[in-house]
Scaffold this active site. Structure first.
Site, PDB file in Angstrom:
ATOM      1  N   CYS A  52       0.839  -1.206   0.000  1.00 39.73           N
ATOM      2  CA  CYS A  52       0.000   0.000   0.000  1.00 39.73           C
ATOM      3  C   CYS A  52       0.874   1.256   0.000  1.00 39.73           C
ATOM      4  CB  CYS A  52      -0.910  -0.011   1.224  1.00 39.73           C
ATOM      5  SG  CYS A  52      -2.014   1.400   1.303  1.00 39.73           S
ATOM      6  N   CYS A  56       0.703   4.680   6.962  1.00 43.65           N
ATOM      7  CA  CYS A  56       0.107   4.488   8.300  1.00 43.65           C
ATOM      8  C   CYS A  56       1.114   3.756   9.189  1.00 43.65           C
ATOM      9  CB  CYS A  56      -1.198   3.709   8.187  1.00 43.65           C
ATOM     10  SG  CYS A  56      -2.291   4.365   6.904  1.00 43.65           S
ATOM     11  N   CYS A  96     -16.432  -8.903   5.901  1.00 40.10           N
ATOM     12  CA  CYS A  96     -15.764  -7.628   5.638  1.00 40.10           C
ATOM     13  C   CYS A  96     -14.503  -7.865   4.806  1.00 40.10           C
ATOM     14  CB  CYS A  96     -15.403  -6.965   6.964  1.00 40.10           C
ATOM     15  SG  CYS A  96     -14.558  -5.399   6.749  1.00 40.10           S
ATOM     16  N   CYS A 127     -19.460  -5.905   3.909  1.00 42.96           N
ATOM     17  CA  CYS A 127     -18.688  -4.738   4.332  1.00 42.96           C
ATOM     18  C   CYS A 127     -17.411  -4.724   3.510  1.00 42.96           C
ATOM     19  CB  CYS A 127     -18.362  -4.841   5.822  1.00 42.96           C
ATOM     20  SG  CYS A 127     -17.267  -3.527   6.411  1.00 42.96           S
ATOM     21  N   CYS A 187     -18.975   2.322   9.107  1.00 48.77           N
ATOM     22  CA  CYS A 187     -18.193   1.647  10.141  1.00 48.77           C
ATOM     23  C   CYS A 187     -16.929   2.476  10.309  1.00 48.77           C
ATOM     24  CB  CYS A 187     -17.860   0.216   9.705  1.00 48.77           C
ATOM     25  SG  CYS A 187     -16.713  -0.619  10.827  1.00 48.77           S
TER      26      CYS A 187
HETATM   27  C1  DTB Z   1     -10.817  -2.297  11.783  1.00 48.84           C
HETATM   28  O1  DTB Z   1     -11.051  -1.277  12.453  1.00 48.84           O
HETATM   29  N1  DTB Z   1     -10.090  -3.326  12.217  1.00 48.84           N
HETATM   30  C2  DTB Z   1      -9.962  -4.329  11.177  1.00 48.84           C
HETATM   31  C3  DTB Z   1     -10.933  -3.802  10.102  1.00 48.84           C
HETATM   32  N2  DTB Z   1     -11.272  -2.520  10.571  1.00 48.84           N
HETATM   33  C4  DTB Z   1     -10.560  -3.805   8.689  1.00 48.84           C
HETATM   34  C5  DTB Z   1      -8.558  -4.536  10.729  1.00 48.84           C
HETATM   35  C6  DTB Z   1      -7.629  -4.950  11.838  1.00 48.84           C
HETATM   36  C7  DTB Z   1      -6.291  -5.211  11.264  1.00 48.84           C
HETATM   37  C8  DTB Z   1      -5.314  -5.703  12.293  1.00 48.84           C
HETATM   38  C9  DTB Z   1      -3.947  -5.901  11.767  1.00 48.84           C
HETATM   39  C10 DTB Z   1      -3.805  -6.921  10.665  1.00 48.84           C
HETATM   40  O2  DTB Z   1      -4.354  -8.043  10.765  1.00 48.84           O
HETATM   41  O3  DTB Z   1      -3.101  -6.609   9.708  1.00 48.84           O
HETATM   42 FE1  SF4 Z   2      -2.701   1.139   3.476  1.00 50.75          FE
HETATM   43 FE2  SF4 Z   2      -2.903   2.535   5.726  1.00 50.75          FE
HETATM   44 FE3  SF4 Z   2      -4.908   0.902   4.961  1.00 50.75          FE
HETATM   45 FE4  SF4 Z   2      -2.552  -0.080   5.829  1.00 50.75          FE
HETATM   46  S1  SF4 Z   2      -4.058   1.102   7.016  1.00 50.75           S
HETATM   47  S2  SF4 Z   2      -3.712  -0.764   4.073  1.00 50.75           S
HETATM   48  S3  SF4 Z   2      -1.092   1.436   4.992  1.00 50.75           S
HETATM   49  S4  SF4 Z   2      -4.190   2.757   3.915  1.00 50.75           S
END
Ligand code: DTB
Ligand code: SF4
Ligand code: SAM
Length: 330
Positions: A52, A56, A96, A127, A187
């Site tokens: 990506c 972040c 989701c 989702c 969400c």
């Molecule tokens: C959210 O708030 N938590 C979920 C979902 N939305 C997409 C994602 C959690 C990701 C945790 C780290 C991972 O598994 O990469």
């Molecule tokens: Fe890309 Fe940020 Fe979503 Fe991770 S959380 S997939 S770095 S946009």
């Protein structure tokens, strides 16, 4: 007294309540707005992993991170459907689909729209979380049957620049407006334990609760510290920077009180929480979890452990259709 709308001072006042009073109040608000003991079940699938462009600081999927994750292409529709069928079989109600994109490309839209329609046809709520959307993309996803769009503000507006620099807080809000305008449920939540202050947590929840309409679904993630990410490395090196359990529960309780009708999801980070900690979060008004043994790129508590926990606590899966009726009547 409930201020309308909630001010930062009033929200800070809730955080300052004695812990037992805060949890009792949150529990009462939960009881007045939701069926006792019911927990909504969602299942995640990473349909496009890694590579990506965004930076972040918590995310293993950012090209800026050194997490060693390899970038994959968008999954084939059949493989997504197989995962959705397995989620339904496992008792989940919502599927989701997450993609590691800054925003979806036009060339991917037909496949995404097909996934929404076919997952919905299995009798699951749909989702997606795909990054920023245009008006047109939001409209087409809504028309294809997308029930929810996950797009987190992640933290307070003040702390946002310490976590992400490649897109702004306002851009998050703009996408959320487009999702709303397309008639898709919102969400939206964030991550706790990224080194933010109590004032940031107040401001983060204030931003959610004072949206023109608060999100229907509020995921509260505890940072999963992933090696090779800026924030994950920090937490590995300085374990004391981890958010205190009681402060996490306080944040759940305050979210419940100021967004009484929203579903508050105990999201990432649950795998490393004890049963006792999860029980406290449910008592404080959390009423949703991710099922299954995977989130996007990291592990999750998983079926057997969750089944045992639900049995121990007397919890049961939420019948989402009737839950909506209950909140609409309230
Ligand atoms: C959210 O708030 N938590 C979920 C979902 N939305 C997409 C994602 C959690 C990701 C945790 C780290 C991972 O598994 O990469
Ligand atoms: Fe890309 Fe940020 Fe979503 Fe991770 S959380 S997939 S770095 S946009
Ligand atoms: N790329 C899209 C986006 O950012 O909107 C969708 C996928 S992104 C992985 C979805 C959310 O997962 C992020 O907004 C963040 O809140 C959460 N998340 C990602 N990595 C996490 C981690 N290590 N710990 C806790 N939550 C995390």
């Amino acid at each position: 007294m409930t201020p309308d709308p909630w001010t930062r001072d009033a929200i800070a006042g809730l955080f300052d309540l004695p812990f037992l009073d805060l949890v009792a109040r949150a529990h009462a608000v939960h009881g007045a707005n939701h069926r006792a003991g019911e927990v909504q079940l969602s299942t995640l699938l990473s349909i496009k992993t890694g590579g990506c462009a965004e930076d972040c600081g918590y995310c293993s999927q950012s090209a800026h991170a050194k997490s060693g994750l390899k970038a994959d292409k968008l999954m084939e529709r059949e493989a997504v459907l197989a995962a959705a069928r397995a989620a339904k079989q496992g008792g989940s109600h919502r599927f989701c689909m997450g993609a590691a994109w800054r925003e979806p490309k036009e060339r991917d839209m037909p496949a995404l729209l097909g996934m929404v329609a076919e997952v919905k046809a299995l009798g699951l709520e749909t989702c997606m979380t795909l990054g920023m959307l245009t008006d047109d993309q939001a409209d087409r996803l809504g028309a294809a049957g997308l029930d929810y769009y996950n797009h987190n503000i992640d933290t307070s507006p003040e702390n946002y620049g310490n976590v992400i620099t490649t897109r702004s807080f306002q851009e998050r809000l703009d996408t959320l407006d487009r999702v709303r305008a397309a008639g898709i449920n919102v969400c939206c939540g964030g991550i706790l334990g990224m080194g933010e202050t109590r004032a940031d947590r107040v401001s983060f929840l204030h931003a959610l609760a004072t949206m023109a309409e608060p999100p229907e679904s509020v995921p509260l993630n505890a940072l999963v510290p992933i090696r090779g990410t800026v924030l994950g490395d920090l937490l590995h090196d300085v374990p004391s920077a981890r958010i205190d359990d009681i402060e996490f529960v306080r944040t759940v309780a305050v979210a419940r009180i100021i967004m009484p009708r929203s579903i508050v999801r105990l999201s990432a980070g649950r795998e490393s929480m004890s049963d006792t900690m999860q029980a406290l979060c449910f008592t404080a008004g959390a009423n949703s979890i991710f099922t299954g043994d995977r989130l996007l790129t990291t592990g999750n508590a998983g079926g057997d452990r969750d089944a045992a926990l639900f049995a121990k606590l007397g919890l049961r899966p939420m019948d989402t259709a009737s839950a909506h009726t209950l909140t609409e009547m309230a």
